[in-house]
Write an enzyme that holds these catalytic residues in place. Structure first.
Site, PDB file in Angstrom:
ATOM      1  N   HIS A 157      39.270  40.291  31.686  1.00 33.33           N
ATOM      2  CA  HIS A 157      38.395  39.871  32.779  1.00 33.33           C
ATOM      3  C   HIS A 157      38.195  40.964  33.808  1.00 33.33           C
ATOM      4  O   HIS A 157      38.966  41.922  33.875  1.00 33.33           O
ATOM      5  CB  HIS A 157      38.986  38.624  33.470  1.00 33.33           C
ATOM      6  CG  HIS A 157      40.321  38.847  34.138  1.00 33.33           C
ATOM      7  ND1 HIS A 157      40.451  38.984  35.504  1.00 33.33           N
ATOM      8  CD2 HIS A 157      41.570  38.958  33.637  1.00 33.33           C
ATOM      9  CE1 HIS A 157      41.734  39.159  35.803  1.00 33.33           C
ATOM     10  NE2 HIS A 157      42.442  39.155  34.691  1.00 33.33           N
ATOM     11  N   CYS A 158      37.166  40.785  34.610  1.00 31.19           N
ATOM     12  CA  CYS A 158      37.001  41.612  35.797  1.00 31.19           C
ATOM     13  C   CYS A 158      38.067  41.171  36.799  1.00 31.19           C
ATOM     14  O   CYS A 158      38.264  39.982  37.021  1.00 31.19           O
ATOM     15  CB  CYS A 158      35.616  41.417  36.403  1.00 31.19           C
ATOM     16  SG  CYS A 158      35.459  42.260  37.998  1.00 31.19           S
ATOM     17  N   HIS A 159      38.769  42.144  37.419  1.00 31.22           N
ATOM     18  CA  HIS A 159      39.858  41.772  38.328  1.00 31.22           C
ATOM     19  C   HIS A 159      39.395  41.487  39.753  1.00 31.22           C
ATOM     20  O   HIS A 159      40.218  41.273  40.644  1.00 31.22           O
ATOM     21  CB  HIS A 159      40.984  42.806  38.314  1.00 31.22           C
ATOM     22  CG  HIS A 159      42.340  42.164  38.418  1.00 31.22           C
ATOM     23  ND1 HIS A 159      42.722  41.420  39.523  1.00 31.22           N
ATOM     24  CD2 HIS A 159      43.371  42.090  37.559  1.00 31.22           C
ATOM     25  CE1 HIS A 159      43.937  40.954  39.332  1.00 31.22           C
ATOM     26  NE2 HIS A 159      44.353  41.341  38.147  1.00 31.22           N
ATOM     27  N   ILE A 160      38.091  41.491  40.002  1.00 31.02           N
ATOM     28  CA  ILE A 160      37.601  41.023  41.301  1.00 31.02           C
ATOM     29  C   ILE A 160      37.590  39.491  41.227  1.00 31.02           C
ATOM     30  O   ILE A 160      36.846  38.920  40.425  1.00 31.02           O
ATOM     31  CB  ILE A 160      36.199  41.585  41.591  1.00 31.02           C
ATOM     32  CG1 ILE A 160      36.279  43.116  41.717  1.00 31.02           C
ATOM     33  CG2 ILE A 160      35.605  40.951  42.858  1.00 31.02           C
ATOM     34  CD1 ILE A 160      34.937  43.820  41.798  1.00 31.02           C
ATOM     35  N   HIS A 205      33.082  47.444  37.758  1.00 32.81           N
ATOM     36  CA  HIS A 205      34.024  46.315  37.638  1.00 32.81           C
ATOM     37  C   HIS A 205      35.344  46.795  37.045  1.00 32.81           C
ATOM     38  O   HIS A 205      35.343  47.430  35.986  1.00 32.81           O
ATOM     39  CB  HIS A 205      33.459  45.241  36.706  1.00 32.81           C
ATOM     40  CG  HIS A 205      32.143  44.685  37.129  1.00 32.81           C
ATOM     41  ND1 HIS A 205      32.011  43.625  37.993  1.00 32.81           N
ATOM     42  CD2 HIS A 205      30.883  45.053  36.797  1.00 32.81           C
ATOM     43  CE1 HIS A 205      30.723  43.362  38.176  1.00 32.81           C
ATOM     44  NE2 HIS A 205      30.012  44.210  37.462  1.00 32.81           N
ATOM     45  N   HIS A 258      50.996  38.035  40.404  1.00 31.18           N
ATOM     46  CA  HIS A 258      50.092  37.294  41.288  1.00 31.18           C
ATOM     47  C   HIS A 258      49.737  35.964  40.668  1.00 31.18           C
ATOM     48  O   HIS A 258      49.790  35.802  39.448  1.00 31.18           O
ATOM     49  CB  HIS A 258      48.825  38.112  41.590  1.00 31.18           C
ATOM     50  CG  HIS A 258      48.005  38.475  40.383  1.00 31.18           C
ATOM     51  ND1 HIS A 258      47.102  37.606  39.808  1.00 31.18           N
ATOM     52  CD2 HIS A 258      47.947  39.610  39.639  1.00 31.18           C
ATOM     53  CE1 HIS A 258      46.520  38.202  38.774  1.00 31.18           C
ATOM     54  NE2 HIS A 258      47.017  39.417  38.644  1.00 31.18           N
ATOM     55  N   HIS A 273      51.396  41.047  35.914  1.00 31.97           N
ATOM     56  CA  HIS A 273      50.293  41.962  35.585  1.00 31.97           C
ATOM     57  C   HIS A 273      50.794  43.176  34.784  1.00 31.97           C
ATOM     58  O   HIS A 273      51.694  43.890  35.225  1.00 31.97           O
ATOM     59  CB  HIS A 273      49.627  42.412  36.880  1.00 31.97           C
ATOM     60  CG  HIS A 273      48.419  43.266  36.696  1.00 31.97           C
ATOM     61  ND1 HIS A 273      47.135  42.798  36.920  1.00 31.97           N
ATOM     62  CD2 HIS A 273      48.285  44.549  36.304  1.00 31.97           C
ATOM     63  CE1 HIS A 273      46.282  43.776  36.672  1.00 31.97           C
ATOM     64  NE2 HIS A 273      46.949  44.848  36.295  1.00 31.97           N
ATOM     65  N   PHE A 292      33.210  35.922  34.778  1.00 31.18           N
ATOM     66  CA  PHE A 292      33.339  37.218  34.131  1.00 31.18           C
ATOM     67  C   PHE A 292      34.698  37.330  33.426  1.00 31.18           C
ATOM     68  O   PHE A 292      35.639  37.947  33.934  1.00 31.18           O
ATOM     69  CB  PHE A 292      33.187  38.310  35.189  1.00 31.18           C
ATOM     70  CG  PHE A 292      32.993  39.709  34.674  1.00 31.18           C
ATOM     71  CD1 PHE A 292      33.384  40.096  33.402  1.00 31.18           C
ATOM     72  CD2 PHE A 292      32.413  40.668  35.500  1.00 31.18           C
ATOM     73  CE1 PHE A 292      33.205  41.391  32.950  1.00 31.18           C
ATOM     74  CE2 PHE A 292      32.230  41.969  35.060  1.00 31.18           C
ATOM     75  CZ  PHE A 292      32.635  42.328  33.779  1.00 31.18           C
ATOM     76  N   HIS A 313      45.009  41.344  29.235  1.00 26.70           N
ATOM     77  CA  HIS A 313      46.378  40.833  29.168  1.00 26.70           C
ATOM     78  C   HIS A 313      46.978  41.132  27.779  1.00 26.70           C
ATOM     79  O   HIS A 313      46.252  41.247  26.790  1.00 26.70           O
ATOM     80  CB  HIS A 313      46.387  39.313  29.371  1.00 26.70           C
ATOM     81  CG  HIS A 313      46.011  38.873  30.762  1.00 26.70           C
ATOM     82  ND1 HIS A 313      46.514  37.740  31.349  1.00 26.70           N
ATOM     83  CD2 HIS A 313      45.178  39.426  31.687  1.00 26.70           C
ATOM     84  CE1 HIS A 313      46.016  37.605  32.578  1.00 26.70           C
ATOM     85  NE2 HIS A 313      45.192  38.613  32.803  1.00 26.70           N
ATOM     86  N   HIS A 330      40.465  44.238  33.188  1.00 26.92           N
ATOM     87  CA  HIS A 330      41.905  44.105  32.907  1.00 26.92           C
ATOM     88  C   HIS A 330      42.106  43.275  31.651  1.00 26.92           C
ATOM     89  O   HIS A 330      41.493  42.225  31.497  1.00 26.92           O
ATOM     90  CB  HIS A 330      42.598  43.441  34.106  1.00 26.92           C
ATOM     91  CG  HIS A 330      44.037  43.112  33.862  1.00 26.92           C
ATOM     92  ND1 HIS A 330      44.960  44.051  33.443  1.00 26.92           N
ATOM     93  CD2 HIS A 330      44.734  41.944  33.976  1.00 26.92           C
ATOM     94  CE1 HIS A 330      46.145  43.464  33.318  1.00 26.92           C
ATOM     95  NE2 HIS A 330      46.028  42.193  33.633  1.00 26.92           N
ATOM     96  N   HIS A 382      34.390  37.623  40.956  1.00 20.68           N
ATOM     97  CA  HIS A 382      33.605  37.799  39.727  1.00 20.68           C
ATOM     98  C   HIS A 382      34.178  36.986  38.572  1.00 20.68           C
ATOM     99  O   HIS A 382      33.430  36.343  37.841  1.00 20.68           O
ATOM    100  CB  HIS A 382      33.530  39.283  39.346  1.00 20.68           C
ATOM    101  CG  HIS A 382      32.733  40.102  40.311  1.00 20.68           C
ATOM    102  ND1 HIS A 382      32.508  41.443  40.148  1.00 20.68           N
ATOM    103  CD2 HIS A 382      32.106  39.757  41.470  1.00 20.68           C
ATOM    104  CE1 HIS A 382      31.785  41.895  41.162  1.00 20.68           C
ATOM    105  NE2 HIS A 382      31.538  40.890  41.981  1.00 20.68           N
ATOM    106  N   HIS A 431      51.129  35.233  36.982  1.00 21.50           N
ATOM    107  CA  HIS A 431      50.874  36.229  35.935  1.00 21.50           C
ATOM    108  C   HIS A 431      51.600  37.514  36.288  1.00 21.50           C
ATOM    109  O   HIS A 431      51.589  37.943  37.442  1.00 21.50           O
ATOM    110  CB  HIS A 431      49.365  36.475  35.821  1.00 21.50           C
ATOM    111  CG  HIS A 431      49.016  37.628  34.925  1.00 21.50           C
ATOM    112  ND1 HIS A 431      49.346  37.651  33.591  1.00 21.50           N
ATOM    113  CD2 HIS A 431      48.390  38.804  35.168  1.00 21.50           C
ATOM    114  CE1 HIS A 431      48.931  38.791  33.059  1.00 21.50           C
ATOM    115  NE2 HIS A 431      48.351  39.511  33.990  1.00 21.50           N
ATOM    116  N   HIS A 445      47.427  33.300  39.101  1.00 20.74           N
ATOM    117  CA  HIS A 445      46.183  33.407  38.336  1.00 20.74           C
ATOM    118  C   HIS A 445      45.399  32.110  38.421  1.00 20.74           C
ATOM    119  O   HIS A 445      44.505  31.852  37.613  1.00 20.74           O
ATOM    120  CB  HIS A 445      46.467  33.786  36.877  1.00 20.74           C
ATOM    121  CG  HIS A 445      45.553  34.856  36.352  1.00 20.74           C
ATOM    122  ND1 HIS A 445      44.174  34.714  36.343  1.00 20.74           N
ATOM    123  CD2 HIS A 445      45.807  36.074  35.838  1.00 20.74           C
ATOM    124  CE1 HIS A 445      43.648  35.825  35.826  1.00 20.74           C
ATOM    125  NE2 HIS A 445      44.608  36.658  35.519  1.00 20.74           N
TER     126      HIS A 445
HETATM  127 CU   LIG Z   1      33.497  42.439  38.663  1.00 19.09          CU
END
Ligand SMILES: [Cu+2]
Ligand SMILES: *[C@@H]1O[C@H](CO)[C@@H](O)[C@H](O)[C@H]1NC(C)=O
Ligand SMILES: *[C@@H]1O[C@H](CO)[C@@H](O)[C@H](O)[C@H]1NC(C)=O
Ligand SMILES: *[C@@H]1O[C@H](CO)[C@@H](O)[C@H](O)[C@H]1NC(C)=O
Ligand SMILES: *[C@@H]1O[C@H](CO)[C@@H](O)[C@H](O)[C@H]1NC(C)=O
Ligand SMILES: *[C@@H]1O[C@H](CO)[C@@H](O)[C@H](O)[C@H]1NC(C)=O
Ligand SMILES: *[C@@H]1O[C@H](CO)[C@@H](O)[C@H](O)[C@H]1NC(C)=O
Ligand SMILES: *[C@@H]1O[C@H](CO)[C@@H](O)[C@H](O)[C@H]1NC(C)=O
Length: 594
Positions: free
Chosen positions: A536-539, A475, A181, A139, A547, A480, A478, A542, A137, A183
């Site tokens: 989505h949450c980028h952690i 959180h 990165h 980013h 998420f 796309h 992000h 998660h 991906h 995905h």
């Molecule tokens: Cu999160």
């Protein structure tokens, strides 16, 4: 011979003078109003003749400047830059501790993808792993009209099967700094990341481009193992270390990263949080940062002693090398509690000693002895950001995306983050884009598809967490396919529906912003890019636990917009047999898939 006192006052004088430099006034032009469907704004008139030099970084090429609204237009350079990536399984020791990593071309961080604004970028990605698929991906890249190049397995492609190559082709319609990165589940946490530089104009002047400085927390165990444990654990995992530009010391050796500075010059540094769990605060002893871009968005220059970055965020900063020639520490602090705890994501076993070296040319090769004030803490977005090209967003009522968290004892304390009661789960062998191409509007229960049908209209969403149903965590959200505008955000509060609260006059615009702990984030984007876009949450832990959701934007126009789908179809033809027949005990998806 100068005394120390004379030298440092000379340096201070030089700093003042250099910091006063700004965009040359001979190029300033009056602000003009512009408008396109539903969008109002102000920018300066574009002009020709001004060239991009160290004293006129606001210029680019004829008709393209820092004033250009890059959502509307970009140079057509006719140039293509091509990279060949081979993804392998390799043992490297970024901090002195050997780790089996997944990397690009045997190196970590991966090669920097560099292009000029308006170039076409082609990356041939070969998967030479044996037991994982992959997918890259890009980013923050808008992927205007190229949804199938977004690199998200189960959404815009089938993952790249071992031995196969996928060609990603897309246009750099934006300029600035970012990263690519994997995905594919949490795979990037084992090293599958690298920088992206799209050269273009800037809102303040500089002499030397230092390039990307990636910042990431670092686990010594394989990331799939860490993730599997975190899917059944009450608190966030503790990272073993933290890497600056892919390097750090540890009890087993390693080294601090070194960045060169030239006395009397101004340096552009591109900070990127490529991390896994931590917010970070960054400061350079004895030097300030003049911020010129946040994500891919040029901002009104402002000067600060330190910056905070969530995972996925970037800041382009200018550092004036006007201090005494020597060595200076870059200090990096994680967001909050340095022990296991829920207050703020990202404890790190090496939190007290995360540093790198900035070394002036001519300084001895020794560690710095510089000092600096304590770094701030906290997991929130940086204040003070004002986009350079101004936009006015009409007020509108957002639709609600309710975040929930659960741990199910009957499933071994399985952790799930859900959106409107559904944790995301994608199907690698039947991606959402395949649904679109085969006119199948029946989505599986956990694909979390939200339809956006209107053309070029503002789409308003509020992501809401409540202290009662979610652990109070911030959180990094992000999206796309778009930059979005941050219209409101509050910690520990429920959105009331009062749209008079929403920022409309040139709000912060970027591709990653914080949903504050226990509270909400209201964002808006313009439906100007047909495609299937993940939010989505980028952690990674998660989003792996659910998420995320997908916007299915202007579905009826997607097929025609993206054109040739041969690469997409070939990818699924080679992936499906790998997924269905290479694993005697079944394919180990194990999480949401993204
Ligand atoms: Cu999160
Ligand atoms: C990496 O290599 C090891 C040893 O050959 C193998 O066990 C593992 O499955 C490989 N991982 C991937 C993702 O290919
Ligand atoms: C990816 O490979 C790792 C080993 O390197 C393995 O633990 C994991 O189950 C694999 N996952 C998927 C989804 O392929
Ligand atoms: C990061 O490391 C690479 C490889 O050593 C180096 O070429 C680059 O200059 C470094 N970047 C910065 C900003 O220090
Ligand atoms: C710090 O290091 C410089 C050399 O880089 C040296 O000249 C200076 O005396 C040192 N200062 C202290 C306080 O140790
Ligand atoms: C959150 O999830 C829990 C457990 O599944 C459920 O009992 C609760 O009603 C949900 N709360 C909200 C606000 O959706
Ligand atoms: C449409 O998609 C759903 C969900 O993935 C799937 O169950 C169904 O079989 C598909 N229908 C057709 C006709 O392929
Ligand atoms: C939000 O609530 C949590 C838990 O009650 C508390 O620790 C935190 O300080 C609050 N945050 C803010 C920004 O008020």
């Amino acid at each position: 011979m100068y005394s120390i006192v004379q030298l440092s006052s000379l340096a201070a004088l030089l700093c003042t003078n250099v910091l006063a430099a700004s965009i040359p006034s001979e190029y300033s032009t009056p602000e003009v109003a512009w408008k396109r469907d539903g969008l109002l704004g102000l920018h300066r008139k574009d002009y020709g003749g001004c060239k991009n030099t160290p004293t006129s970084r606001n210029c680019w090429t004829d008709d393209f400047t820092i004033e250009t609204d890059m959502d509307e237009k970009w140079p057509e350079t006719g140039n293509t830059v091509t990279y060949n990536f081979e993804i392998t399984n390799t043992t490297l020791s970024p901090d002195g501790v050997a780790k089996e990593m997944m990397v690009v071309n045997g190196q970590y961080p991966g090669p920097v993808v560099e292009a000029d604004w308006g170039d076409t970028i082609v990356v041939n990605v070969k998967n030479s792993l044996t037991t994982n698929g992959t997918g890259i991906h890009w980013h923050g890249l808008r992927q205007l009209g190229t949804n199938q190049m977004d690199g998200v397995g189960g959404i815009t492609e089938c993952p790249i099967a071992p031995g196969e190559t996928r060609v990603y082709t897309f246009k750099a319609t934006q300029f600035g700094s970012s990263w690519y990165h994997s995905h594919y589940s949490v795979q990037y946490g084992d090293g599958l990341v690298g920088g992206i530089i799209i050269r273009g104009p800037a809102t303040a002047n500089y002499d030397i481009d230092l390039g990307i400085l990636p910042l990431t927390d670092w686990f010594h165990n394989p990331i799939f193992t860490v993730n599997a444990a975190s899917l059944h654990a009450a608190g966030p995992p503790i990272a073993d270390n933290y890497l600056v530009n892919g390097s750090m010391i540890s009890a087993s050796g390693g080294q601090y990263a070194v960045t060169p500075l030239t006395f009397g010059k101004k340096h552009l540094l591109r900070l990127v949080n490529t991390g896994i769990n931590n917010y970070v605060h960054v400061a350079l002893d004895g030097h300030q940062f003049t911020v010129v871009a946040a994500d891919f968005v040029p901002v009104q220059p402002f000067t600060t002693d330190s910056l905070v970055l969530s995972i996925g965020q970037r800041y382009d900063v200018i550092i004036d090398a006007c201090q005494t020639v020597g060595n200076y520490w870059l200090r990096v602090g994680t967001g909050g509690a340095h022990t296991k705890g829920l207050a703020c994501d990202g404890p790190n076993a090496n939190a007290a000693n995360i540093k790198s070296i900035f070394r002036y040319e001519g300084a001895p090769t020794v560690n710095p002895n510089s000092t600096g004030p304590a770094l701030p803490t906290g997991c929130h977005d940086q204040e003070g950001i004002v986009p350079y090209v101004k936009t006015t967003i009409p007020q509108g009522q957002p639709d609600e995306l309710k975040l929930n968290f659960s741990q199910t004892a009957a499933l071994g304390n399985l952790v799930q983050w859900s959106i409107n009661d559904s944790p995301l789960l994608v199907d690698y062998s039947y991606p959402t884009l395949q649904h679109v191409l085969s006119d199948n509007d029946t989505f599986a229960g956990h694909q979390n598809v939200y339809t956006v049908g209107e053309k070029n209209k503002w789409q308003y969403w509020v992501i809401q967490q409540t202290p009662k149903t979610t652990p109070p965590l911030p959180h990094p959200i992000h999206l796309h396919g778009h930059d979005f505008y941050v219209l409101d955000h509050q910690a520990n509060t429920t959105w009331t529906g009062d749209i008079s609260r929403l920022a409309s006059d040139n709000p912060v615009r970027r591709d990653t912003a914080t949903l504050p702990e226990g509270g909400y984030l209201v964002l808006a984007f313009e439906s100007d890019n047909p495609g299937v876009w993940l939010m989505h949450c980028h952690i990674p832990f998660h989003v792996a636990a659910g998420f995320g959701l997908q916007f299915l934007e202007r579905e009826s126009e997607i097929q025609q917009t993206i054109g040739n789908t041969d690469g997409f179809q070939d990818g699924c033809k080679s992936w499906t047999p790998f997924q269905t027949s290479s694993f005697p005990n079944g394919f180990p998806q194990g999480d949401s898939g993204v």
